[in-house]
Design a protein around this motif. Sequence first.
Motif, short mmCIF file in Angstrom:
data_model
loop_
_atom_site.label_atom_id
_atom_site.label_comp_id
_atom_site.label_asym_id
_atom_site.label_seq_id
_atom_site.Cartn_x
_atom_site.Cartn_y
_atom_site.Cartn_z
N GLY A 33 0.81 -1.22 0.00
CA GLY A 33 0.00 0.00 0.00
C GLY A 33 0.84 1.26 0.00
O GLY A 33 2.05 1.23 -0.22
N ASN A 34 0.17 2.38 0.21
CA ASN A 34 0.86 3.68 0.30
C ASN A 34 0.05 4.59 1.22
O ASN A 34 -0.95 4.13 1.80
CB ASN A 34 1.05 4.28 -1.11
N ALA A 35 0.45 5.85 1.32
CA ALA A 35 -0.19 6.72 2.31
C ALA A 35 -1.66 6.97 2.00
O ALA A 35 -2.47 7.13 2.91
CB ALA A 35 0.57 8.05 2.39
N GLY A 36 -2.02 6.99 0.73
CA GLY A 36 -3.43 7.20 0.38
C GLY A 36 -4.25 5.95 0.62
O GLY A 36 -5.37 6.01 1.16
N LYS A 344 13.39 11.42 -3.27
CA LYS A 344 12.17 11.15 -2.52
C LYS A 344 12.09 12.09 -1.32
O LYS A 344 13.05 12.79 -1.02
CB LYS A 344 12.16 9.70 -2.01
N GLY A 345 10.98 12.07 -0.63
CA GLY A 345 10.86 12.79 0.64
C GLY A 345 10.47 14.26 0.51
O GLY A 345 10.57 15.00 1.49
N LYS A 346 10.04 14.68 -0.69
CA LYS A 346 9.59 16.08 -0.86
C LYS A 346 8.18 16.23 -0.28
O LYS A 346 7.29 15.40 -0.55
CB LYS A 346 9.55 16.45 -2.35
N VAL A 347 7.99 17.30 0.49
CA VAL A 347 6.68 17.49 1.13
C VAL A 347 5.65 17.94 0.09
O VAL A 347 5.88 18.85 -0.70
CB VAL A 347 6.79 18.54 2.26
N ILE A 348 4.51 17.26 0.10
CA ILE A 348 3.43 17.53 -0.87
C ILE A 348 2.43 18.50 -0.24
O ILE A 348 1.95 18.26 0.88
CB ILE A 348 2.72 16.22 -1.25
N HIS A 349 2.11 19.56 -0.96
CA HIS A 349 1.15 20.55 -0.47
C HIS A 349 -0.10 20.60 -1.34
O HIS A 349 -0.03 20.28 -2.53
CB HIS A 349 1.78 21.96 -0.50
N GLY A 350 -1.20 21.00 -0.74
CA GLY A 350 -2.39 21.36 -1.52
C GLY A 350 -3.38 20.25 -1.80
O GLY A 350 -4.36 20.46 -2.51
N LEU A 351 -3.16 19.05 -1.23
CA LEU A 351 -4.06 17.94 -1.54
C LEU A 351 -5.50 18.20 -1.13
O LEU A 351 -6.43 17.85 -1.85
CB LEU A 351 -3.59 16.67 -0.83
N GLU A 352 -5.68 18.83 0.04
CA GLU A 352 -7.06 19.05 0.51
C GLU A 352 -7.80 19.99 -0.42
O GLU A 352 -8.97 19.74 -0.76
CB GLU A 352 -7.05 19.63 1.93
N THR A 367 3.63 7.69 -2.41
CA THR A 367 3.52 8.64 -1.29
C THR A 367 3.80 7.91 0.02
O THR A 367 3.62 6.70 0.11
CB THR A 367 2.12 9.28 -1.17
N ALA A 368 4.22 8.67 1.02
CA ALA A 368 4.42 8.12 2.36
C ALA A 368 4.11 9.21 3.38
O ALA A 368 4.09 10.39 3.04
CB ALA A 368 5.86 7.62 2.53
N ARG A 369 3.86 8.81 4.60
CA ARG A 369 3.66 9.76 5.71
C ARG A 369 4.99 9.96 6.42
O ARG A 369 5.71 9.00 6.67
CB ARG A 369 2.69 9.19 6.75
N ALA A 372 3.67 14.65 10.37
CA ALA A 372 2.41 15.25 9.95
C ALA A 372 2.38 15.46 8.44
O ALA A 372 1.36 15.86 7.89
CB ALA A 372 2.23 16.60 10.66
N HIS A 373 3.49 15.20 7.77
CA HIS A 373 3.57 15.52 6.34
C HIS A 373 3.31 14.31 5.46
O HIS A 373 3.64 13.18 5.80
CB HIS A 373 4.96 16.05 5.99
N LEU A 374 2.77 14.63 4.30
CA LEU A 374 2.70 13.65 3.22
C LEU A 374 3.89 13.94 2.31
O LEU A 374 4.09 15.09 1.90
CB LEU A 374 1.39 13.83 2.46
N VAL A 375 4.70 12.93 2.01
CA VAL A 375 5.90 13.17 1.21
C VAL A 375 5.93 12.24 -0.01
O VAL A 375 5.27 11.20 -0.04
CB VAL A 375 7.19 12.97 2.04
N THR A 376 6.74 12.65 -0.99
CA THR A 376 6.90 11.82 -2.19
C THR A 376 7.75 10.61 -1.85
O THR A 376 8.67 10.68 -1.04
CB THR A 376 7.58 12.62 -3.32
#
Length: 425
Positions: A33-36, A344-352, A367-369, A372-376
Amino acid sequence: MKILVVGSGGREHALVWKLAQSPRVKLLYAAPGNAGIAEQAECVPVGATDVPALALFAEKERIDLTVVGPEVPLTLGLVDELHRRGLRAFGASRAAAQIEGSKAFAKALMVKYGIPTAAFREFSEPDAALAYVRERRVPIVVKADGLAAGKGALVCRTLADAVAAVRLIMEQRAFGEAGDRVVVEECLEGEEASFLAFTDGKTVLPLASAQDHKPIYDNDEGPNTGGMGAYSPAPVVSAALHRQIMDRVMVPTVRAMAAEGRPYRGVLYAGVMIKDGEAKVLEFNARFGDPEAQPLLLRMDNDLVPVLEAVLDGRLHEVTLQWKEDAAVCVAMASGGYPGTYQKGKVIHGLEEAAKVDGVVIFHAGTARRGAHLVTDGGRVLGVTGRGRDVREAIARTYEAVRRITWEGAHFRSDIGAKALRYPR
Ligand code: AMP
Ligand code: GLY
């Protein structure tokens, strides 16, 4: 029932999303799986290619149905292993998955059974392959025989490119053992489509049409990837072409596999090139496409569970698939550098904010957690997928959501779905 989805990409998130809507499903697991996916299923830390550990988990947890997403566990015989243990599993057997696992196998099958495909030769010695490409005209296509995550087909415009491709695959071993052999193939022109069907080995039940976008850059430039976006339906697959592909490709292939003692049960995917009303096979895949699964599953109205069960029980003739009349588009957002090396590990913004766009569902891939961040965490990171009354509206909504999502180095194509706009509505 308890269902386990094997894999960690956008396709598997779409499968989990779809299965979660089934009233039949009580518990959903994903490995890994992944963070989503983790928001809809319990993620188990077992790799998608670890056949013994997956089989052990399914047995221990009494999984009622395992759905295998990616090709590697299929070619390693995961479905066979689960069946040996008396467990239900959806996906091609090891013998059937050879249709994807070896391009030389697939080509030989097509020649033997008269299934239309590009002319080719196969080589296991680099010198022989090099001599052959030197006497052919370009463009020409050089393919690693084995699995290469969608990156093993090199379309060569010059002789120098073709020589480099043979060396890359056979000498530098860019795709490892997959390059023990190469298939050198005539370059086909035209428009591609992805034609997927469920089959129980007898009945062939086509899914809606779809189209992928394999190259990394707009206008189909740059190296091939696993797929940078997809949409459904694909107007290039007219009613006449649909019949032709069923009659000349899908049904004969399922019959051929049975005749070869490799009965095919699962999803069969033919990548075809269409020119002047004729379709030729570019490749077969033994599974749902990624990203094609995302728009297809968004449009499918059936409960997926009874469809998968009908495949396993040999009752597929009882099933009718229902599709939403509208269109769906998926844009893959990737890490900068993909399909080459990337960070990897770049913080993803704007999903909500992106998820608020009407008709849009965001499927996670790499994606991974991290706190508190979601990262690539991979090459393809997200599959932003949107529906609309027609492909134009689906494109507009999907890109509206894409524009709200950012991370350092994010890359996506800006022309997903554009080919569909050339057709009259
Ligand atoms: P494959 O890995 O065989 O699916 O090939 C990946 C992609 O390479 C296809 O989706 C096409 O875009 C391209 N390709 C493969 N074979 C050919 C061919 N014979 N002629 C033109 N393009 C090809
Ligand atoms: N999207 C192409 C594939 O799944 O192989």
